[in-house]
Write a protein that holds these residues in place. Structure first.
Motif, PDB file in Angstrom:
ATOM      1  N   LYS A 149      13.875   8.592 -64.701  1.00 50.07           N
ATOM      2  CA  LYS A 149      14.482   9.647 -65.512  1.00 50.07           C
ATOM      3  C   LYS A 149      13.676  10.938 -65.490  1.00 50.07           C
ATOM      4  N   ASN A 150      12.549  10.925 -64.776  1.00 46.86           N
ATOM      5  CA  ASN A 150      11.666  12.104 -64.753  1.00 46.86           C
ATOM      6  C   ASN A 150      11.320  12.574 -66.160  1.00 46.86           C
ATOM      7  N   THR A 151      10.975  11.631 -66.995  1.00 48.58           N
ATOM      8  CA  THR A 151      10.708  11.929 -68.397  1.00 48.58           C
ATOM      9  C   THR A 151       9.385  11.325 -68.837  1.00 48.58           C
ATOM     10  N   LEU A 152       8.639  12.109 -69.577  1.00 45.65           N
ATOM     11  CA  LEU A 152       7.373  11.699 -70.166  1.00 45.65           C
ATOM     12  C   LEU A 152       7.590  11.516 -71.660  1.00 45.65           C
ATOM     13  N   TYR A 153       6.917  10.519 -72.235  1.00 46.63           N
ATOM     14  CA  TYR A 153       7.085  10.237 -73.656  1.00 46.63           C
ATOM     15  C   TYR A 153       5.733  10.186 -74.377  1.00 46.63           C
ATOM     16  N   LEU A 154       5.799  10.425 -75.670  1.00 50.07           N
ATOM     17  CA  LEU A 154       4.642  10.196 -76.522  1.00 50.07           C
ATOM     18  C   LEU A 154       5.149   9.550 -77.806  1.00 50.07           C
ATOM     19  N   GLU A 155       4.848   8.276 -77.958  1.00 43.50           N
ATOM     20  CA  GLU A 155       5.204   7.539 -79.164  1.00 43.50           C
ATOM     21  C   GLU A 155       4.069   7.729 -80.161  1.00 43.50           C
ATOM     22  N   MET A 156       4.417   8.262 -81.327  1.00 41.94           N
ATOM     23  CA  MET A 156       3.398   8.559 -82.337  1.00 41.94           C
ATOM     24  C   MET A 156       3.686   7.756 -83.598  1.00 41.94           C
ATOM     25  N   ASN A 157       2.754   6.904 -83.971  1.00 38.69           N
ATOM     26  CA  ASN A 157       2.889   6.073 -85.160  1.00 38.69           C
ATOM     27  C   ASN A 157       1.764   6.362 -86.142  1.00 38.69           C
ATOM     28  N   SER A 158       1.948   5.923 -87.376  1.00 37.91           N
ATOM     29  CA  SER A 158       0.934   6.115 -88.426  1.00 37.91           C
ATOM     30  C   SER A 158       0.457   7.560 -88.454  1.00 37.91           C
ATOM     31  N   LEU A 159       1.409   8.460 -88.464  1.00 38.41           N
ATOM     32  CA  LEU A 159       1.073   9.883 -88.405  1.00 38.41           C
ATOM     33  C   LEU A 159       0.303  10.331 -89.635  1.00 38.41           C
ATOM     34  N   LYS A 160      -0.612  11.255 -89.404  1.00 36.80           N
ATOM     35  CA  LYS A 160      -1.453  11.812 -90.454  1.00 36.80           C
ATOM     36  C   LYS A 160      -1.225  13.321 -90.536  1.00 36.80           C
ATOM     37  N   SER A 161      -1.614  13.914 -91.633  1.00 37.51           N
ATOM     38  CA  SER A 161      -1.451  15.359 -91.778  1.00 37.51           C
ATOM     39  C   SER A 161      -2.238  16.115 -90.708  1.00 37.51           C
ATOM     40  N   ASP A 162      -3.349  15.529 -90.267  1.00 42.16           N
ATOM     41  CA  ASP A 162      -4.158  16.161 -89.208  1.00 42.16           C
ATOM     42  C   ASP A 162      -3.440  16.199 -87.861  1.00 42.16           C
ATOM     43  N   ASP A 163      -2.354  15.446 -87.730  1.00 40.50           N
ATOM     44  CA  ASP A 163      -1.586  15.466 -86.481  1.00 40.50           C
ATOM     45  C   ASP A 163      -0.614  16.635 -86.424  1.00 40.50           C
ATOM     46  N   THR A 164      -0.488  17.360 -87.525  1.00 36.46           N
ATOM     47  CA  THR A 164       0.415  18.510 -87.549  1.00 36.46           C
ATOM     48  C   THR A 164      -0.022  19.548 -86.528  1.00 36.46           C
ATOM     49  N   ALA A 165       0.894  19.894 -85.624  1.00 39.91           N
ATOM     50  CA  ALA A 165       0.579  20.831 -84.547  1.00 39.91           C
ATOM     51  C   ALA A 165       1.826  21.071 -83.711  1.00 39.91           C
ATOM     52  N   MET A 166       1.722  22.054 -82.829  1.00 40.72           N
ATOM     53  CA  MET A 166       2.719  22.200 -81.776  1.00 40.72           C
ATOM     54  C   MET A 166       2.251  21.309 -80.628  1.00 40.72           C
ATOM     55  N   TYR A 167       3.152  20.486 -80.153  1.00 43.36           N
ATOM     56  CA  TYR A 167       2.838  19.550 -79.076  1.00 43.36           C
ATOM     57  C   TYR A 167       3.478  20.019 -77.777  1.00 43.36           C
ATOM     58  N   TYR A 168       2.685  20.006 -76.712  1.00 44.91           N
ATOM     59  CA  TYR A 168       3.126  20.450 -75.406  1.00 44.91           C
ATOM     60  C   TYR A 168       2.931  19.331 -74.384  1.00 44.91           C
ATOM     61  N   CYS A 169       3.795  19.300 -73.396  1.00 41.05           N
ATOM     62  CA  CYS A 169       3.565  18.407 -72.268  1.00 41.05           C
ATOM     63  C   CYS A 169       3.114  19.244 -71.073  1.00 41.05           C
ATOM     64  N   GLY A 170       2.406  18.606 -70.182  1.00 37.79           N
ATOM     65  CA  GLY A 170       1.891  19.309 -69.030  1.00 37.79           C
ATOM     66  C   GLY A 170       1.849  18.419 -67.805  1.00 37.79           C
ATOM     67  N   ALA A 171       1.711  19.053 -66.641  1.00 36.56           N
ATOM     68  CA  ALA A 171       1.660  18.315 -65.383  1.00 36.56           C
ATOM     69  C   ALA A 171       0.745  19.023 -64.398  1.00 36.56           C
ATOM     70  N   ASP A 172       0.068  18.219 -63.589  1.00 39.23           N
ATOM     71  CA  ASP A 172      -0.827  18.727 -62.551  1.00 39.23           C
ATOM     72  C   ASP A 172      -0.714  17.854 -61.330  1.00 39.23           C
ATOM     73  N   ARG A 173      -0.989  18.423 -60.159  1.00 39.07           N
ATOM     74  CA  ARG A 173      -1.102  17.627 -58.949  1.00 39.07           C
ATOM     75  C   ARG A 173      -2.442  16.898 -58.964  1.00 39.07           C
ATOM     76  N   GLY A 174      -2.484  15.764 -58.312  1.00 40.60           N
ATOM     77  CA  GLY A 174      -3.741  15.057 -58.185  1.00 40.60           C
ATOM     78  C   GLY A 174      -4.011  14.083 -59.314  1.00 40.60           C
ATOM     79  N   ARG A 175      -5.169  13.451 -59.238  1.00 42.20           N
ATOM     80  CA  ARG A 175      -5.529  12.411 -60.181  1.00 42.20           C
ATOM     81  C   ARG A 175      -5.968  12.985 -61.521  1.00 42.20           C
ATOM     82  N   CYS A 176      -5.781  12.188 -62.552  1.00 45.16           N
ATOM     83  CA  CYS A 176      -6.243  12.596 -63.874  1.00 45.16           C
ATOM     84  C   CYS A 176      -7.763  12.511 -63.929  1.00 45.16           C
ATOM     85  N   PRO A 177      -8.376  13.427 -64.657  1.00 50.22           N
ATOM     86  CA  PRO A 177      -9.803  13.278 -64.944  1.00 50.22           C
ATOM     87  C   PRO A 177     -10.007  12.112 -65.896  1.00 50.22           C
TER      88      PRO A 177
END
Length: 122
Positions: free
Chosen positions: A74-102
Motif C-alpha cells: 500500500k506504500n503506507t507507513l504507520y505509527l501506532e501510538m498507545n498510552s499517550l502522554k501530554s508530553d507526546d503532544t506535537a506535530m508529527y511528520y513522516c520522512g523518507a531517505d535512500r539507503g540504510r537507517c542509522p
C-alpha cells in the motif's frame, strides 16, 4: 516524492492513535522511513525509524508505547501510538531517505510530509 500524513487528533492521556503516511513517487529498494515530531518551543525529535530490511528503532521515551510499521503493497507507513502522554503532544511528520537507517532515530529526512497534529490532554 510525496508523503501525506493522516490520523492525528485530540485524545486524553492514556488513549491511542494510529498515524498513517501515504508515500508516492519513492521507489528505492534500500530506504529508511520514519516519524519525527516537533512540539511548540522545542527542537524536532526523531521518534521511530524502519528500514527496508524491517529493522526498527525508537526514541527512548516512546519505547513500549509506539510501534512503527509499513505496508509495502500500500506504500503506507504507520505509527501506532498507545498510552499517550501530554508530553507526546506535537506535530508529527513522516520522512523518507535512500539507503540504510542509522542506528539511532533522527529527524532530518530528505523527504518529509506536511505533518499531522497530535494533542494529548491530561
Amino acid at each position: 516524492v510525496q508523503l501525506v500524513e493522516s490520523g492525528g487528533g485530540s485524545v486524553q492521556a492514556g488513549g491511542s492513535l494510529r498515524l498513517s503516511c501515504a508515500v508516492s513517487g519513492f521507489t528505492e529498494s534500500s530506504y529508511c522511513m520514519g516519524w519525527f515530531r516537533q512540539a511548540p518551543r522545542k527542537e524536532r525529535e526523531g521518534v521511530a525509524t524502519i528500514g527496508s530490511n524491517g529493522r526498527t528503532a525508537y526514541v527512548e521515551s516512546v519505547k513500549g508505547r509506539f510501534a512503527i510499521s509499513k505496508d509495502d503493497a500500500k506504500n503506507t507507513l504507520y505509527l501506532e501510538m498507545n498510552s499517550l502522554k501530554s508530553d507526546d503532544t506535537a506535530m508529527y511528520y513522516c520522512g523518507a531517505d535512500r539507503g540504510r537507517c542509522p542506528k539511532s532515530v533522527y529527524a532530518d529526512f530528505t523527504y518529509r510530509g506536511q505533518g499531522t497534529q497530535v494533542t494529548v490532554s491530561s
